[in-house]
Design an enzyme around this catalytic site. Structure first.
Site, mmCIF file in Angstrom:
data_model
loop_
_atom_site.group_PDB
_atom_site.id
_atom_site.type_symbol
_atom_site.label_atom_id
_atom_site.label_comp_id
_atom_site.label_asym_id
_atom_site.label_seq_id
_atom_site.Cartn_x
_atom_site.Cartn_y
_atom_site.Cartn_z
ATOM 1 C CB CYS A 1 -4.546 -24.431 20.245
ATOM 2 S SG CYS A 1 -4.445 -24.757 18.478
ATOM 3 C CG ASP B 1 -25.020 12.680 31.601
ATOM 4 O OD1 ASP B 1 -24.586 13.835 31.435
ATOM 5 O OD2 ASP B 1 -25.626 12.317 32.626
ATOM 6 C CB CYS C 1 -8.778 -24.055 16.834
ATOM 7 S SG CYS C 1 -7.889 -25.619 16.959
ATOM 8 C CG ASP D 1 -24.316 14.537 35.014
ATOM 9 O OD1 ASP D 1 -24.390 15.726 34.687
ATOM 10 O OD2 ASP D 1 -25.260 13.890 35.500
ATOM 11 C CG ASP E 1 -27.895 10.331 36.121
ATOM 12 O OD1 ASP E 1 -27.413 11.345 35.576
ATOM 13 O OD2 ASP E 1 -28.817 10.374 36.946
#
Length: 725
Positions: A22, A619, A25, A423, A615
């Site tokens: 649970c 960036d 724990c 971009d 990409d």
């Protein structure tokens, strides 16, 4: 041995944990691991039953294992490539404890069913004891062991609640049986049925949790175990473990590619749908890169092996999904804090129920049963499973459609995004610009191509492609100026190629061609200028086709109530033309690479939640600065490392899909937490007021956990097309 990823300053460890039941724990194991000297971060996931630890490089894993054992649990070090601890898998298929418990409990339940039809099928008390004892002390031994471990550690958990509740019902029944109190009811069935229901609930949970990791196992199953390798002029079928980088691998039509590689001979179409989510087969020929796990089409291919084992695309995808499933969302931290005090509070409520009924009514037998009901229904399993199971299911289904979510925080934040900044080159455009126009001196193209030798910039490729038939001069002192252009010397004279902004900084007069440049920019062209010293030589105009799905991607974001912005190093005219074609609302042009992160920070002012999509290497700072970074897999490794989400086939339409699955996942988290709290908010008072017997309490508790996991699994039905406006 340090088996995960190790950096120069920290090491990452993954430890499968056995014995957690649970949310209490989870909190206790995290506290134990965080207390080990050298540990900087410890996160425990109940759904995957693993701990993720960031620690000093010299930390020995034995110390982590010892800390977990001291807290009352068992830990091991997960080997590379393992995605699910063995005990999770075992529980998912081992139903024999549940079956035996059900068979032993069934005769105890029959008299209760008979009462519904006016029958009195009372079983002898000693037979009830004989049937209940194996369930209580053999099949239910796990609750005693885990409950005792929690008690020794000075805390409580689900096992302690179950052990106390069922022991009280069993003990009361034994006392009445020994005293010969024939007129009093026995409660052996309550103890046996509660344990049976809890065991059944845990078994169903484990089976359901296994389904949430199906995406990872499906990815791992894509890679063949052997490859056909060309060595010494002969084809040999070898296990992947015996392959070496640079090996020539032969893939016949219809076969699955065993490794990542580069095509050196042949042409075919390759189906990468199970890896990238791209539904259409992709044409491949010599020089193209291919991914292990994809299916070869009609042609014979020979590949040069470029990645093996843990460095392959499949392995990296699996690691990214596993990391996302293993890390903890912020909302789960709040749940853990609540769970840390939940069990002690429940024990107090149970004690008050016992004393209240005992002294107020004088019926200590009923008081004990009501207290047992409180203990049984208050299991915090559902609280612990509500968030991680939804995250596991959400990241798993997203991976199937080419959306790799690297961490839970990105998934959690994406649902509330208000603005997405793009971009331009390579993100919204194909990233393959062509030289469309040139104005100026006759040797303009020849000089520009000489300055672009060795550059990997898309515009440099376009210039060199246009100048393939020209004899290029050799320049000296070639130097790139970040975000501006390049400079070099030819015959002792300085040459510069770059943006209009750079030319103005160099004092170059652009007025002779300014009108032509503005006209080209209004057409959406990117303009570069060439100068010798402070004298203008001419201009070059480039065009880059928009990706086919770019306009639809922007429209979908607007339909979802999200604003869009364009961040580009291009001139204002070219950036505005692209934005107008796509319907993007904000335009920021002539942005230097170093300024993108600053601009993202400005967009975030006022509490606005911002995503960045890019990409390139330039960036990366902006991707890291945004609340959520989304990188195109067609871009650079640096960009993907800085982003929280990677879009596998470079399609901007996946941005809206990523946000859609985030919203769906976060909705499931809220639903799960609501139901988990509702179960307890309604069930505990009902039990305390005597309106819920222990058997019904056990059934409700088991159902709460199973329903939470089942609700999370509904995410597997998600499909990108469903999110389209």
């Amino acid at each position: 041995m340090n088996i995960a990823t190790a950096a120069s300053t920290t090491s990452h460890w993954t430890l499968p944990i056995e014995g957690m039941t649970c949310a209490s724990c989870v909190k206790r194991v995290e506290k134990a691991l965080a207390g080990v000297p050298g540990v900087s971060l410890a996160e425990v996931n109940l759904a995957t039953e693993t701990a993720s630890v960031e620690a000093a490089p010299d930390l020995k894993p034995e110390l982590l294992i010892a800390a977990v054992q001291k807290a009352g649990y068992t830990a091991t070090v997960q080997a590379p490539g393992d995605s699910a601890p063995a005990h999770v898998t075992a529980w998912a298929f081992s139903g024999w404890p549940v079956l035996i418990a059900a068979l032993l409990s069934a005769p105890l339940v029959l008299p209760m069913l008979g009462l519904l039809f006016g029958e009195h099928w009372m079983i002898n008390g000693w037979l009830q004891l004989a049937l209940t004892a194996p369930v209580q002390f053999w099949l239910g031994a796990r609750f005693y062991r885990a409950g005792w471990a929690a008690l020794r550690a000075g805390s409580g958990n689900m096992d302690l609640l179950v052990a106390l509740g069922t022991s009280a019902a069993f003990g009361l029944s034994v006392y009445q049986l020994l005293q010969g109190m024939a007129g009093h009811a026995l409660y052996f069935e309550s103890a046996a049925v509660v344990i049976t229901l809890v065991l059944m609930g845990k078994w169903l949970e484990a089976r359901a949790k296994r389904q949430t990791t199906a995406a990872i196992r499906a990815l791992q199953a894509l890679q063949p175990e052997t490859a056909r390798v060309l060595r010494e002029g002969q084809e040999r079928e070898l296990p992947l473990a015996r392959l070496r980088l640079g090996d020539t691998v032969v893939v016949r039509p219809g076969e699955r590619l065993p490794v990542d590689g580069e095509v050196i001979e042949g042409a075919s179409h390759v189906d990468e749908s199970l890896i990238t989510g791209e539904s259409k087969p992709v044409a491949k020929q010599a020089g193209d890169k291919v991914t292990g796990g994809a299916v070869n089409g009609e042609g014979l291919l020979r590949l040069r092996c470029t990645a093996l084992g843990a460095e392959s695309t499949l392995a990296r995808i699996a690691r990214m999904v596993e990391d996302a499933q293993g890390h903890k969302a912020n909302i789960q931290r709040l749940v853990d804090q609540v769970s840390a005090v939940f069990v002690p509070v429940v024990l107090c409520i149970a004690l008050l129920t016992l004393l209240g009924w005992g002294f107020a009514v004088g019926n200590w037998q009923q008081a004990l049963l009501n207290a047992v009901s409180v203990l049984v229904i208050a299991c915090p399993c559902a609280l612990g499973l509500a968030t991680p199971t939804a995250i596991m299911a959400g990241t798993g289904v997203a991976a199937q459609y080419g959306i790799l979510i690297k961490d839970a925080q990105a998934l959690e934040l994406a649902h509330s995004l208000q603005l997405v900044a793009f971009d331009k080159t390579g993100t919204l455009t194909e990233g393959k610009p062509r030289l469309l126009a040139q104005e100026g001196a006759p040797d303009l193209l020849r000089l520009a191509a000489a300055l672009q030798q060795g550059s990997e910039h898309p515009l440099a490729h376009a210039v060199r492609e246009a100048a393939t038939d020209l004899d290029l001069p050799i320049v000296q002192n070639l130097r790139a100026v970040a975000g501006r252009g390049v400079t070099a010397q030819l015959n002792g004279q300085d040459l510069a190629l770059g943006s209009g902004r750079y030319m103005r900084e160099l004092g170059v007069d652009l007025s002779p061609l300014q009108a032509r440049a503005e006209a080209l920019q209004l057409e959406g062209r990117t303009v570069s200028w060439l100068a010798r010293g402070d004298q203008l030589i001419g201009l070059l105009a480039f065009g880059d086709a928009l990706k086919p799905t770019a306009a639809r991607a922007v429209a979908r974001l607007h339909a979802m109530g999200i604003q869009t912005a364009l961040l580009s190093g291009d001139n204002a005219g070219a950036a505005a033309a692209v934005a107008a074609q796509l319907g993007i609302t904000q335009v920021h042009a002539e942005v230097l690479p170093g300024d993108k992160a600053r601009l993202i920070a400005e967009l975030k002012t006022g509490g606005q939640r911002v995503a960045m999509v890019g990409d390139g290497i330039n960036d990366a700072p902006a991707l890291a600065a945004a609340d959520v970074g989304l990188a195109m897999s067609s871009g650079t490794e640096v960009a993907m490392a800085a982003a929280g989400i990677t879009l596998m086939h470079g399609d901007p339409a996946l941005v809206a899909d990523a946000i859609a699955i985030s919203r769906r996942t976060y909705a499931k988290i809220r639903q799960n937490l609501f139901w988990a709290f509702v179960y307890n908010a309604i069930g505990i008072p009902l039990a305390a007021f005597g309106l819920l017997n222990p058997v019904l309490a056990g059934a409700a508790m088991a159902f709460s956990s199973v329903s939470v996991v089942g609700n999370a699994l509904l995410l597997k039905r998600w499909h990108p097309e469903e999110s389209a406006p």
